[in-house]
Write a protein that holds these residues in place. Sequence first.
Motif, PDB file in Angstrom:
ATOM      1  N   ALA A  37      -8.671   7.179   1.584  1.00  0.00           N
ATOM      2  CA  ALA A  37      -7.429   7.023   2.339  1.00  0.00           C
ATOM      3  C   ALA A  37      -6.927   8.401   2.750  1.00  0.00           C
ATOM      4  CB  ALA A  37      -6.379   6.309   1.494  1.00  0.00           C
ATOM      5  N   THR A  38      -5.982   8.412   3.667  1.00  0.00           N
ATOM      6  CA  THR A  38      -5.315   9.649   4.063  1.00  0.00           C
ATOM      7  C   THR A  38      -3.826   9.452   3.838  1.00  0.00           C
ATOM      8  OG1 THR A  38      -5.162   8.919   6.349  1.00  0.00           O
ATOM      9  CG2 THR A  38      -7.035  10.304   5.774  1.00  0.00           C
ATOM     10  N   LEU A  39      -3.138  10.527   3.538  1.00  0.00           N
ATOM     11  CA  LEU A  39      -1.702  10.464   3.344  1.00  0.00           C
ATOM     12  C   LEU A  39      -1.024  10.716   4.679  1.00  0.00           C
ATOM     13  CD1 LEU A  39       0.568  10.051   1.348  1.00  0.00           C
ATOM     14  CD2 LEU A  39       0.527  12.496   0.880  1.00  0.00           C
ATOM     15  N   THR A  40      -0.130   9.807   5.087  1.00  0.00           N
ATOM     16  CA  THR A  40       0.626   9.945   6.321  1.00  0.00           C
ATOM     17  C   THR A  40       2.108   9.993   5.996  1.00  0.00           C
ATOM     18  OG1 THR A  40       0.981   7.584   6.725  1.00  0.00           O
ATOM     19  CG2 THR A  40      -1.125   8.520   7.472  1.00  0.00           C
ATOM     20  N   ALA A  41       2.931  10.185   7.002  1.00  0.00           N
ATOM     21  CA  ALA A  41       4.383  10.192   6.808  1.00  0.00           C
ATOM     22  C   ALA A  41       4.882   8.840   6.291  1.00  0.00           C
ATOM     23  CB  ALA A  41       5.081  10.556   8.109  1.00  0.00           C
ATOM     24  N   ASP A  42       4.134   7.774   6.576  1.00  0.00           N
ATOM     25  CA  ASP A  42       4.510   6.431   6.124  1.00  0.00           C
ATOM     26  C   ASP A  42       3.863   6.037   4.812  1.00  0.00           C
ATOM     27  OD1 ASP A  42       6.100   5.989   8.408  1.00  0.00           O
ATOM     28  OD2 ASP A  42       4.330   5.407   9.559  1.00  0.00           O
ATOM     29  N   GLY A  43       3.147   6.969   4.181  1.00  0.00           N
ATOM     30  CA  GLY A  43       2.468   6.681   2.929  1.00  0.00           C
ATOM     31  C   GLY A  43       0.969   6.660   3.127  1.00  0.00           C
ATOM     32  N   ARG A  61      -7.552  -1.407   5.860  1.00  0.00           N
ATOM     33  CA  ARG A  61      -6.275  -1.394   6.592  1.00  0.00           C
ATOM     34  C   ARG A  61      -5.798  -2.817   6.836  1.00  0.00           C
ATOM     35  NH1 ARG A  61      -7.802   2.332  11.279  1.00  0.00           N
ATOM     36  NH2 ARG A  61      -8.994   3.701   9.972  1.00  0.00           N
ATOM     37  N   ILE A  62      -6.728  -3.703   7.180  1.00  0.00           N
ATOM     38  CA  ILE A  62      -6.362  -5.110   7.386  1.00  0.00           C
ATOM     39  C   ILE A  62      -5.908  -5.722   6.065  1.00  0.00           C
ATOM     40  CG2 ILE A  62      -7.279  -7.402   7.962  1.00  0.00           C
ATOM     41  CD1 ILE A  62      -9.041  -5.933  10.071  1.00  0.00           C
ATOM     42  N   ARG A  63      -6.594  -5.415   4.980  1.00  0.00           N
ATOM     43  CA  ARG A  63      -6.181  -5.918   3.656  1.00  0.00           C
ATOM     44  C   ARG A  63      -4.781  -5.419   3.308  1.00  0.00           C
ATOM     45  NH1 ARG A  63      -8.509  -4.542  -0.884  1.00  0.00           N
ATOM     46  NH2 ARG A  63      -8.335  -6.563  -1.849  1.00  0.00           N
ATOM     47  N   ALA A  64      -4.464  -4.177   3.698  1.00  0.00           N
ATOM     48  CA  ALA A  64      -3.165  -3.582   3.364  1.00  0.00           C
ATOM     49  C   ALA A  64      -2.023  -4.175   4.173  1.00  0.00           C
ATOM     50  CB  ALA A  64      -3.212  -2.066   3.589  1.00  0.00           C
ATOM     51  N   LEU A  65      -2.284  -4.510   5.421  1.00  0.00           N
ATOM     52  CA  LEU A  65      -1.205  -4.928   6.316  1.00  0.00           C
ATOM     53  C   LEU A  65      -1.074  -6.424   6.503  1.00  0.00           C
ATOM     54  CD1 LEU A  65      -1.662  -2.165   9.014  1.00  0.00           C
ATOM     55  CD2 LEU A  65      -0.013  -2.238   7.130  1.00  0.00           C
ATOM     56  N   GLY A  66      -2.079  -7.167   6.164  1.00  0.00           N
ATOM     57  CA  GLY A  66      -1.996  -8.612   6.324  1.00  0.00           C
ATOM     58  C   GLY A  66      -2.719  -9.091   7.570  1.00  0.00           C
ATOM     59  N   PRO A  67      -2.564 -10.367   7.900  1.00  0.00           N
ATOM     60  CA  PRO A  67      -3.312 -10.967   9.006  1.00  0.00           C
ATOM     61  C   PRO A  67      -3.100 -10.233  10.332  1.00  0.00           C
ATOM     62  CG  PRO A  67      -2.105 -12.634   7.776  1.00  0.00           C
ATOM     63  CD  PRO A  67      -1.653 -11.305   7.267  1.00  0.00           C
ATOM     64  N   THR A  68      -4.146 -10.189  11.136  1.00  0.00           N
ATOM     65  CA  THR A  68      -4.051  -9.537  12.438  1.00  0.00           C
ATOM     66  C   THR A  68      -3.761 -10.532  13.553  1.00  0.00           C
ATOM     67  OG1 THR A  68      -6.424  -9.750  12.767  1.00  0.00           O
ATOM     68  CG2 THR A  68      -5.633  -7.687  11.786  1.00  0.00           C
ATOM     69  N   VAL A  69      -3.901 -11.817  13.289  1.00  0.00           N
ATOM     70  CA  VAL A  69      -3.696 -12.815  14.330  1.00  0.00           C
ATOM     71  C   VAL A  69      -2.263 -13.333  14.389  1.00  0.00           C
ATOM     72  CG1 VAL A  69      -6.083 -13.571  14.380  1.00  0.00           C
ATOM     73  CG2 VAL A  69      -4.500 -14.652  12.793  1.00  0.00           C
ATOM     74  N   VAL A 110       0.820  -1.206   0.000  1.00  0.00           N
ATOM     75  CA  VAL A 110       0.000   0.000   0.000  1.00  0.00           C
ATOM     76  C   VAL A 110       0.859   1.264   0.000  1.00  0.00           C
ATOM     77  CG1 VAL A 110      -0.288   0.154   2.509  1.00  0.00           C
ATOM     78  CG2 VAL A 110      -2.073   1.052   0.987  1.00  0.00           C
ATOM     79  N   GLU A 111       2.064   1.191   0.521  1.00  0.00           N
ATOM     80  CA  GLU A 111       2.955   2.356   0.552  1.00  0.00           C
ATOM     81  C   GLU A 111       3.287   2.868  -0.837  1.00  0.00           C
ATOM     82  OE1 GLU A 111       3.567  -0.523   2.072  1.00  0.00           O
ATOM     83  OE2 GLU A 111       3.437  -0.043   4.206  1.00  0.00           O
ATOM     84  N   GLU A 112       3.146   2.021  -1.840  1.00  0.00           N
ATOM     85  CA  GLU A 112       3.454   2.390  -3.227  1.00  0.00           C
ATOM     86  C   GLU A 112       2.223   2.871  -3.996  1.00  0.00           C
ATOM     87  OE1 GLU A 112       5.415  -1.066  -4.819  1.00  0.00           O
ATOM     88  OE2 GLU A 112       7.109  -0.855  -3.457  1.00  0.00           O
ATOM     89  N   ALA A 113       1.059   2.844  -3.349  1.00  0.00           N
ATOM     90  CA  ALA A 113      -0.185   3.248  -4.019  1.00  0.00           C
ATOM     91  C   ALA A 113      -0.205   4.747  -4.268  1.00  0.00           C
ATOM     92  CB  ALA A 113      -1.384   2.843  -3.160  1.00  0.00           C
ATOM     93  N   CYS A 114      -0.876   5.137  -5.339  1.00  0.00           N
ATOM     94  CA  CYS A 114      -0.998   6.561  -5.667  1.00  0.00           C
ATOM     95  C   CYS A 114      -2.454   6.994  -5.573  1.00  0.00           C
ATOM     96  CB  CYS A 114      -0.449   6.838  -7.064  1.00  0.00           C
ATOM     97  SG  CYS A 114      -1.510   6.251  -8.397  1.00  0.00           S
ATOM     98  N   ASP A 115      -2.644   8.283  -5.477  1.00  0.00           N
ATOM     99  CA  ASP A 115      -3.983   8.872  -5.448  1.00  0.00           C
ATOM    100  C   ASP A 115      -4.563   8.812  -6.861  1.00  0.00           C
ATOM    101  OD1 ASP A 115      -6.276  10.358  -5.079  1.00  0.00           O
ATOM    102  OD2 ASP A 115      -5.253  12.153  -4.374  1.00  0.00           O
TER     103      ASP A 115
END
Length: 98
Positions: free
Chosen positions: A57-63, A72-80, A26-31
């Motif tokens: 989405a919102t733009l943060t310092a981390d992308g 957010r869960i789809r972007a970061l992967g499993p939560t367990v 997700v860090e590489e995604a563009c608007d």
Amino acid sequence: MKLLTGNDLPTGDVIWWTGQTWSRHVEEACDVGAGGEAIASTEEGARRVNGPYVIDATLTADGPRPAHIKDRIRALGPTVRPDLTLKPADPTAGSWVI
């Protein structure tokens, strides 16, 4: 900010539109702005993505950060299993070894 996401056809991985291609990070995604639906239609028609859709989405310092918890869960992967989350700096992240 609007992002375009979907799933990779061969692997089913969550992917994000970078402006030219698709990325698993997700860090590489563009608007995509107002053009997201047109890009989604073109990319799905070319069979490069399955089920693409535009999200807020919102733009943060981390992308980009998806606004909704589902994305957010789809972007970061499993939560367990924190050891399975996506790590963009690791070029082998997500390489499945069976």
